[in-house]
Design a protein around this motif. Structure first.
Motif, PDB file in Angstrom:
ATOM      1  N   PHE A  90      -3.374  -4.197  -7.763  1.00 53.92           N
ATOM      2  CA  PHE A  90      -3.701  -5.071  -6.628  1.00 53.92           C
ATOM      3  C   PHE A  90      -4.844  -4.433  -5.858  1.00 53.92           C
ATOM      4  O   PHE A  90      -5.120  -3.241  -5.997  1.00 53.92           O
ATOM      5  N   ASP A  91      -5.515  -5.243  -5.069  1.00 55.42           N
ATOM      6  CA  ASP A  91      -6.593  -4.762  -4.204  1.00 55.42           C
ATOM      7  C   ASP A  91      -6.102  -4.707  -2.766  1.00 55.42           C
ATOM      8  O   ASP A  91      -5.234  -5.500  -2.361  1.00 55.42           O
ATOM      9  N   CYS A  92      -6.662  -3.785  -2.005  1.00 57.09           N
ATOM     10  CA  CYS A  92      -6.312  -3.659  -0.592  1.00 57.09           C
ATOM     11  C   CYS A  92      -7.452  -2.952   0.126  1.00 57.09           C
ATOM     12  O   CYS A  92      -8.298  -2.313  -0.512  1.00 57.09           O
ATOM     13  N   PRO A  93      -7.508  -3.042   1.460  1.00 57.83           N
ATOM     14  CA  PRO A  93      -8.531  -2.301   2.202  1.00 57.83           C
ATOM     15  C   PRO A  93      -8.405  -0.799   1.965  1.00 57.83           C
ATOM     16  O   PRO A  93      -7.312  -0.279   1.700  1.00 57.83           O
ATOM     17  N   THR A  94      -9.523  -0.101   2.086  1.00 59.50           N
ATOM     18  CA  THR A  94      -9.530   1.345   1.835  1.00 59.50           C
ATOM     19  C   THR A  94      -8.548   2.068   2.733  1.00 59.50           C
ATOM     20  O   THR A  94      -7.843   2.990   2.302  1.00 59.50           O
ATOM     21  N   TRP A  95      -8.457   1.662   3.980  1.00 57.27           N
ATOM     22  CA  TRP A  95      -7.561   2.368   4.905  1.00 57.27           C
ATOM     23  C   TRP A  95      -6.107   2.186   4.496  1.00 57.27           C
ATOM     24  O   TRP A  95      -5.295   3.118   4.654  1.00 57.27           O
ATOM     25  N   CYS A 294      -2.064  -8.504  -9.725  1.00 51.94           N
ATOM     26  CA  CYS A 294      -1.919  -8.764 -11.160  1.00 51.94           C
ATOM     27  C   CYS A 294      -0.450  -8.942 -11.526  1.00 51.94           C
ATOM     28  O   CYS A 294       0.394  -8.125 -11.143  1.00 51.94           O
ATOM     29  N   LEU A 295      -0.171  -9.989 -12.288  1.00 53.54           N
ATOM     30  CA  LEU A 295       1.143 -10.239 -12.857  1.00 53.54           C
ATOM     31  C   LEU A 295       0.979 -10.490 -14.356  1.00 53.54           C
ATOM     32  O   LEU A 295      -0.152 -10.672 -14.828  1.00 53.54           O
ATOM     33  N   PRO A 296       2.054 -10.507 -15.126  1.00 53.46           N
ATOM     34  CA  PRO A 296       1.898 -10.679 -16.578  1.00 53.46           C
ATOM     35  C   PRO A 296       1.076 -11.885 -16.991  1.00 53.46           C
ATOM     36  O   PRO A 296       0.318 -11.814 -17.963  1.00 53.46           O
ATOM     37  N   HIS A 297       1.188 -12.983 -16.250  1.00 53.53           N
ATOM     38  CA  HIS A 297       0.429 -14.166 -16.663  1.00 53.53           C
ATOM     39  C   HIS A 297      -1.063 -14.012 -16.401  1.00 53.53           C
ATOM     40  O   HIS A 297      -1.857 -14.850 -16.841  1.00 53.53           O
TER      41      HIS A 297
END
Length: 328
Positions: A90-95, A294-297
């Protein structure tokens, strides 16, 4: 998940991201040596836990132990170290990433760069047709634990290591990696101020010893026995699900599922498979702090994975349809 993020995730879904020179590396030839710093550290924590915990027991200290252990393992080790830093699920802010990684460092097993190296090295070696007996857990339960907690494997021809941009070139992560033991000191001071010696003993010695032991235990059991919906053809080590450890490991014990879809942010794929790390990521998403999850699909079926059950076949089929898109 965006189309670009889906494509990026699919392209690197099964890559061991930090290792280089794999065409000449050999996962078999090598020897186990004493890992002095970690051996001494683990010994201090274990001896301190065994000798001091009975002397400084209190119900408030026990409650604090469960809360602090659960929070740092879930937010820090499972989500910060494993699902974010290692697999980029997954993406998230750097902090946010740095807060999660700091919590992972507070677990007391090692720094972020060391953890990436250890994880990717084991993952790569266990995928091969053969690997060193140390990585096959062949020495039995007690000896395996002794070697894991006090030794390290040195291969004759090891792979190279490059954690990549944003990690290897991060002054913050390099600092955490050099000083990971020292971060227990301010935490110990805080715990002592809040609850005296019982909180310090149970919040440092007992917690670190318990987390280290559990980390080894899940590595041992999840690679030696249990149930699985998948088989990885050509790999000397298979992964298994260990339901009894699902809650204390924050969902990491659904290891067969994780091996099938390493970049999936969710490890407990089926009803009844409790995955607290996944629920924490859902909380981050609800707060607007996680995206492109991200998930399996979102991912292709892992190469050489053979489904063993009907429900596994369904997931592979759904993943392939999702990544390939609708038929023309």
């Amino acid at each position: 998940m965006s189309e670009q993020a889906r494509a990026d995730a699919a392209g690197g879904a099964f890559k061991v991201n930090s290792l280089t020179g794999l065409d000449t590396a050999d996962p078999v030839a090598g020897h186990v040596v004493w890992d002095a710093p970690r051996s001494i550290w683990n010994t201090i924590m274990f001896v301190g836990a065994i000798t001091l915990a009975p002397l400084f027991f209190s119900w408030s200290a026990l409650a604090m132990f469960f809360i602090l252990t659960g929070f740092t393992l879930c937010a820090g080790h499972s989500v910060g170290f494993h699902r974010r830093l290692i697999h980029r699920s997954f993406d998230c802010p750097t902090w946010v990433e740095r807060v999660l990684v700091y919590l992972g460092t507070l677990v007391g097993m090692g720094g972020p760069i060391w953890t990436i190296r250890l994880h990717d090295f084991r993952d790569w070696a266990q995928r091969q047709p053969d690997c060193h007996p140390f990585l096959r857990h062949e020495r039995g339960f007690l000896m395996d634990g002794l070697l894991y907690l006090h030794g390290k494997l040195v291969l004759d021809s090891p792979p190279g290591f490059d954690p990549g941009p944003g990690i290897g070139d991060s002054a913050f992560y390099r600092f955490l990696d050099r000083s990971w033991m020292l971060h227990q000191i301010p935490l110990a001071a805080l715990l002592f101020g809040l609850g005296g010696w019982p909180w310090l003993v149970w919040g440092i010695f007992v917690r670190v010893a318990a987390c280290t032991t559990m980390h080894w235990a899940i590595s041992y059991f999840a690679h030696t026995r249990g149930s699985s919906d998948w088989a990885l053809e050509g790999a000397v080590i298979q992964a298994y699900n260990v339901p009894a450890l699902a809650i204390p490991t924050m969902g990491e014990s659904w290891h067969a599922n994780h091996h099938a879809f390493p970049s999936s942010a969710r490890h407990g794929l089926y009803p009844g498979q409790i995955d607290l790390g996944w629920h924490f990521i859902q909380l981050l998403a609800w707060l607007g702090l996680a995206r492109n999850i991200c998930l399996p699909h979102d991912l292709p079926a892992r190469p050489n994975i053979r489904p063993l059950t009907a429900r596994a076949t369904d997931i592979v089929s759904d993943a392939q349809k999702s990544v390939s898109g609708p038929a023309e």
